[in-house]
Structures are given as structure tokens and as C-alpha cells.
Scaffold this motif. Structure first.
Motif, PDB file in Angstrom:
ATOM      1  N   PHE A 133      21.720  39.505  39.884  1.00 37.81           N
ATOM      2  CA  PHE A 133      22.277  38.529  40.813  1.00 37.81           C
ATOM      3  C   PHE A 133      22.735  39.201  42.101  1.00 37.81           C
ATOM      4  CE2 PHE A 133      25.722  35.758  42.398  1.00 37.81           C
ATOM      5  CZ  PHE A 133      25.030  34.568  42.500  1.00 37.81           C
ATOM      6  N   VAL A 134      23.456  40.283  41.963  1.00 37.07           N
ATOM      7  CA  VAL A 134      23.951  41.008  43.144  1.00 37.07           C
ATOM      8  C   VAL A 134      22.878  41.938  43.697  1.00 37.07           C
ATOM      9  CG1 VAL A 134      25.699  42.615  43.992  1.00 37.07           C
ATOM     10  CG2 VAL A 134      26.326  40.859  42.324  1.00 37.07           C
ATOM     11  N   GLY A 135      22.120  42.571  42.796  1.00 38.20           N
ATOM     12  CA  GLY A 135      21.137  43.560  43.225  1.00 38.20           C
ATOM     13  C   GLY A 135      20.039  42.980  44.081  1.00 38.20           C
ATOM     14  N   LEU A 136      19.603  41.743  43.791  1.00 38.96           N
ATOM     15  CA  LEU A 136      18.563  41.131  44.613  1.00 38.96           C
ATOM     16  C   LEU A 136      19.054  40.878  46.033  1.00 38.96           C
ATOM     17  CD1 LEU A 136      16.710  38.575  42.303  1.00 38.96           C
ATOM     18  CD2 LEU A 136      15.769  40.604  43.407  1.00 38.96           C
ATOM     19  N   TYR A 138      21.267  42.706  47.641  1.00 36.71           N
ATOM     20  CA  TYR A 138      21.265  44.031  48.278  1.00 36.71           C
ATOM     21  C   TYR A 138      19.837  44.478  48.576  1.00 36.71           C
ATOM     22  CZ  TYR A 138      26.220  45.269  47.842  1.00 36.71           C
ATOM     23  OH  TYR A 138      27.584  45.339  48.009  1.00 36.71           O
ATOM     24  N   PHE A 139      18.935  44.286  47.617  1.00 36.39           N
ATOM     25  CA  PHE A 139      17.567  44.789  47.784  1.00 36.39           C
ATOM     26  C   PHE A 139      16.886  44.148  48.988  1.00 36.39           C
ATOM     27  CE2 PHE A 139      12.996  44.232  46.929  1.00 36.39           C
ATOM     28  CZ  PHE A 139      12.616  45.567  46.876  1.00 36.39           C
ATOM     29  N   TRP A 140      16.933  42.818  49.077  1.00 40.05           N
ATOM     30  CA  TRP A 140      16.238  42.135  50.173  1.00 40.05           C
ATOM     31  C   TRP A 140      16.925  42.337  51.508  1.00 40.05           C
ATOM     32  CZ3 TRP A 140      11.514  41.371  49.166  1.00 40.05           C
ATOM     33  CH2 TRP A 140      11.074  40.928  47.920  1.00 40.05           C
ATOM     34  N   LEU A 141      18.164  42.845  51.512  1.00 36.47           N
ATOM     35  CA  LEU A 141      18.861  43.120  52.768  1.00 36.47           C
ATOM     36  C   LEU A 141      18.807  44.598  53.149  1.00 36.47           C
ATOM     37  CD1 LEU A 141      21.953  40.748  52.646  1.00 36.47           C
ATOM     38  CD2 LEU A 141      19.945  40.603  54.110  1.00 36.47           C
ATOM     39  N   LEU A 142      18.114  45.411  52.359  1.00 34.41           N
ATOM     40  CA  LEU A 142      17.836  46.771  52.824  1.00 34.41           C
ATOM     41  C   LEU A 142      16.975  46.664  54.075  1.00 34.41           C
ATOM     42  CD1 LEU A 142      17.015  48.572  49.445  1.00 34.41           C
ATOM     43  CD2 LEU A 142      19.053  48.907  50.872  1.00 34.41           C
ATOM     44  N   SER A 143      17.361  47.336  55.138  1.00 32.75           N
ATOM     45  CA  SER A 143      16.699  47.149  56.428  1.00 32.75           C
ATOM     46  C   SER A 143      15.181  47.344  56.376  1.00 32.75           C
ATOM     47  CB  SER A 143      17.312  48.090  57.476  1.00 32.75           C
ATOM     48  OG  SER A 143      16.780  47.823  58.752  1.00 32.75           O
ATOM     49  N   ASN A 160      11.895  34.648  48.547  1.00 33.94           N
ATOM     50  CA  ASN A 160      12.571  33.360  48.384  1.00 33.94           C
ATOM     51  C   ASN A 160      12.515  32.861  46.939  1.00 33.94           C
ATOM     52  OD1 ASN A 160      13.267  33.279  51.082  1.00 33.94           O
ATOM     53  ND2 ASN A 160      11.540  31.989  51.682  1.00 33.94           N
ATOM     54  N   TRP A 161      11.337  32.976  46.309  1.00 32.72           N
ATOM     55  CA  TRP A 161      11.224  32.526  44.925  1.00 32.72           C
ATOM     56  C   TRP A 161      12.079  33.371  43.985  1.00 32.72           C
ATOM     57  CZ3 TRP A 161      10.040  28.068  43.200  1.00 32.72           C
ATOM     58  CH2 TRP A 161       9.105  27.256  43.842  1.00 32.72           C
ATOM     59  N   SER A 162      12.176  34.661  44.251  1.00 35.82           N
ATOM     60  CA  SER A 162      13.008  35.519  43.398  1.00 35.82           C
ATOM     61  C   SER A 162      14.470  35.099  43.476  1.00 35.82           C
ATOM     62  CB  SER A 162      12.847  36.983  43.801  1.00 35.82           C
ATOM     63  OG  SER A 162      13.431  37.246  45.068  1.00 35.82           O
ATOM     64  N   MET A 163      14.912  34.683  44.664  1.00 37.29           N
ATOM     65  CA  MET A 163      16.295  34.233  44.807  1.00 37.29           C
ATOM     66  C   MET A 163      16.528  32.932  44.043  1.00 37.29           C
ATOM     67  SD  MET A 163      17.607  36.654  46.563  1.00 37.29           S
ATOM     68  CE  MET A 163      19.166  36.113  47.265  1.00 37.29           C
ATOM     69  N   VAL A 164      15.557  32.015  44.112  1.00 39.77           N
ATOM     70  CA  VAL A 164      15.707  30.743  43.408  1.00 39.77           C
ATOM     71  C   VAL A 164      15.743  30.956  41.898  1.00 39.77           C
ATOM     72  CG1 VAL A 164      14.611  28.529  42.910  1.00 39.77           C
ATOM     73  CG2 VAL A 164      14.608  29.405  45.245  1.00 39.77           C
ATOM     74  N   ILE A 165      14.782  31.712  41.379  1.00 39.08           N
ATOM     75  CA  ILE A 165      14.691  31.921  39.931  1.00 39.08           C
ATOM     76  C   ILE A 165      15.913  32.652  39.403  1.00 39.08           C
ATOM     77  CG2 ILE A 165      13.376  33.059  38.099  1.00 39.08           C
ATOM     78  CD1 ILE A 165      10.859  32.557  39.822  1.00 39.08           C
ATOM     79  N   ASP A 166      16.323  33.701  40.109  1.00 39.88           N
ATOM     80  CA  ASP A 166      17.501  34.445  39.666  1.00 39.88           C
ATOM     81  C   ASP A 166      18.760  33.581  39.751  1.00 39.88           C
ATOM     82  OD1 ASP A 166      18.905  37.010  38.962  1.00 39.88           O
ATOM     83  OD2 ASP A 166      19.826  36.621  40.909  1.00 39.88           O
ATOM     84  N   GLY A 167      18.878  32.783  40.813  1.00 37.08           N
ATOM     85  CA  GLY A 167      20.036  31.900  40.923  1.00 37.08           C
ATOM     86  C   GLY A 167      20.104  30.900  39.784  1.00 37.08           C
ATOM     87  N   ILE A 202      31.329  40.462  48.759  1.00 43.55           N
ATOM     88  CA  ILE A 202      32.308  40.625  49.835  1.00 43.55           C
ATOM     89  C   ILE A 202      32.072  41.940  50.572  1.00 43.55           C
ATOM     90  CG2 ILE A 202      34.762  40.932  50.333  1.00 43.55           C
ATOM     91  CD1 ILE A 202      35.375  39.054  48.025  1.00 43.55           C
ATOM     92  N   ALA A 203      31.818  43.005  49.803  1.00 43.76           N
ATOM     93  CA  ALA A 203      31.614  44.325  50.406  1.00 43.76           C
ATOM     94  C   ALA A 203      30.392  44.337  51.319  1.00 43.76           C
ATOM     95  CB  ALA A 203      31.473  45.386  49.313  1.00 43.76           C
ATOM     96  N   LEU A 204      29.290  43.739  50.861  1.00 46.00           N
ATOM     97  CA  LEU A 204      28.067  43.731  51.673  1.00 46.00           C
ATOM     98  C   LEU A 204      28.246  42.860  52.912  1.00 46.00           C
ATOM     99  CD1 LEU A 204      25.168  44.586  52.068  1.00 46.00           C
ATOM    100  CD2 LEU A 204      24.445  42.680  50.618  1.00 46.00           C
TER     101      LEU A 204
END
Length: 292
Positions: A133-136, A138-143, A160-167, A202-204
Motif C-alpha cells: 500500500f505504501v510502497g507503490l 513511493y515506487f511510482w513517485l521515484l523521479s 494507474n491499474w496497480s493503484m486501483v487493485i492495491d487500493g 505523511i513523510a513522503l
């Protein structure tokens, strides 16, 4: 510009339409057989509509050309939409929406296979669930990853689909209102799971907001939808979207999970009290009968 104009997809995707239609048909068909309150039905339709708007409308242009709009999109895909769908507890209705013969012949055997059960056990393990949940996020926001994902339409859709399925998996796990079993996690673990997901978000969000340099230049390279908004201001607003609304959704989830915990604990206490009183009453009746 009419509402129909905004509902037109910026980049049409048959896969999105098919998935949305199947989900809608299964739920609508299942509602006729399963008992689903009006509030739960409204929650499901709101969540499904939110996912469709975030995935398949003209707003997608703005999601691709402004960082803060992109963060708003993922807030809907990862938090808001899946949250309301999970809150509607649609499992029974959607199962009822599948024809009985199909459930017996395809769905049940597939779910009972060793590989499917092992995969679900791993994905729904509390540690794996919160890391995903948190790792995705962070991963997609790696520059470097974000740069490529925003340029490659195939990777963009995978993101986008990975975010939906994981959510959906995460909120389905923590908002489950049932006791254990049949729920996978105990009520206390559900609360701890969602609480554990709050600090990393919050940290990210704070890191992105306070960063002194532009972290995501892809939006400047491809052209911004709002030319009056500076890159740094866009980035700061995006950080705030992740920091505040994203964390608040998790707090609301924690409150609901805590409410389920208290309700189930009260129900367990009442059940224990009944079991305690039954032998006492029976013993009293035996003694009274002996005195006669």
C-alpha cells in the motif's frame, strides 16, 4: 463546455469500459438477490463512478500535465474510490450476481486451487499488505520511474491499474466488518495495519512539499496544463495532496476499523455473558426441583 464533453475519454481504453461494466452488472444483478441497504448501494456506485472519472474522462489530460492533478487522480484511485467500494461490502452481492452455474463450474474451483489460495495468503498478509500500500506510492513517485511512466502510455496505465487493485485489496482487508474467521485479520490487527500506513504517507508528502528543487521535470518538458502555476508551486500542492487528504483518508479508515473492533468486542462480551448465565439458570432449576 457541457458535462458530456468532460465525460468523454481523453485516451479511450476498452479495458476500462469492460471492467467497469462487468462490475456494475454483477453488483446490480446481485442486489436483487442479496440484502444490500440503500447506503451501501450508494457507497458502491459512488466509488465506482469516482474510479471511472479518474481513469476514463477528459480530466486525464490534466492528470498527465500537472503534478498536483496527478496526485489528486491517485488519491481517488488508491484511496477514495476503493475506500467507498470496500465500505459497501459488495462481496455477497457480486457473488450473487454471478450465475450459479458459473460459480459452481469456474469461480469456486479457481478460488480453491492451491496456487490461488497461496497467492491470496501472501497478498493479504498484514506486512505485505501495508508494504504494498505504501510502497507503490513511493515506487511510482521515484523521479526516474515517474518520468518514464508519464511518457509511456502502457506503463502509465499499469501504474494507474496497480493503484486501483492495491487500493481495493487494502481497504477490503482493513474495512472488513466481520469477526475472525471468516475475516482474514482480527479487528485489532486491522486498526494497527491502517495506523502503520499513515506515517510513511505523511513523510513522503512533507518531503515533496519542502523539497528545494523540482523533483518531477517531466511536466515542464511535456508542457503544463496551467501555465500560470509555477513548477515548484505545483509540486508543493501535490505534496500537500499526498500529505493531508491522503493521510486523512487513512485516519478515517482507522476510525471505522476501530468502530468495528469495539462492536465485535461488545458482541463477544454479550455472547460470553449468555453462556455464563445459562449454566447458572439450569443449576438453579435443578436445585429447586430437588427441594421439591
Amino acid at each position: 463546455m457541457t458535462l458530456l464533453y468532460w465525460l468523454e475519454p481523453w485516451e479511450p481504453s476498452p479495458a476500462i469500459v469492460v471492467v467497469m461494466v462487468i462490475a456494475a452488472l454483477l453488483f446490480a444483478r446481485g442486489v436483487r438477490k442479496a440484502k444490500v441497504s440503500a447506503a451501501r448501494q450508494a457507497s458502491f456506485w459512488f466509488g465506482l463512478a469516482a474510479l471511472y472519472v479518474a481513469l476514463h474522462t477528459r480530466l486525464d489530460y490534466f492528470f498527465e500535465h500537472e503534478f498536483f492533478m496527478h496526485r489528486a487522480q491517485h488519491l481517488v484511485l488508491h484511496h477514495l474510490g476503493p475506500f467507498f467500494i470496500a465500505l459497501s461490502y459488495p462481496g455477497a452481492a457480486m457473488r450473487a450476481g454471478i450465475p450459479f452455474a458459473w460459480r459452481q463450474r469456474f469461480v469456486r474451483p479457481a478460488l480453491q486451487t492451491r496456487y490461488v489460495r497461496a497467492t491470496l495468503d501472501v497478498l493479504f498478509h498484514p506486512v505485505v499488505a501495508v508494504v504494498l500500500f505504501v510502497g507503490l506510492i513511493y515506487f511510482w513517485l521515484l523521479s526516474p520511474v515517474h518520468f518514464v511512466a508519464m511518457l509511456d502510455w502502457r506503463l502509465y496505465r499499469v501504474m494507474n491499474w496497480s493503484m486501483v487493485i492495491d487500493g481495493l485489496m487494502f481497504w477490503w482487508l482493513v474495512l472488513d466488518s466481520r469477526p475472525t474467521p471468516p475475516a482474514r485479520l482480527s479487528p485489532g490487527k486491522r486498526v494497527l495495519l491502517i495506523v502503520a500506513a499513515i506515517p510513511p504517507q505523511i513523510a513522503l508528502g512533507a518531503f515533496i512539499f519542502f523539497s528545494p528543487r523540482e523533483l518531477y521535470p517531466v511536466y515542464s518538458i511535456c508542457g503544463r496544463a496551467f501555465t500560470w502555476l509555477s513548477p515548484m508551486r505545483d509540486q508543493q500542492i501535490g505534496g500537500l495532496v499526498l500529505w493531508i487528504p491522503g493521510s486523512m483518508m487513512s485516519v478515517i479508515g482507522a476510525v471505522l476499523a476501530l468502530r468495528h473492533w469495539m462492536r465485535l468486542s461488545a458482541r463477544a462480551r454479550l455472547r460470553d455473558e449468555r453462556h455464563t448465565h445459562v449454566p447458572t439458570s439450569a443449576g438453579t432449576q435443578i436445585v429447586a426441583h430437588a427441594d421439591r
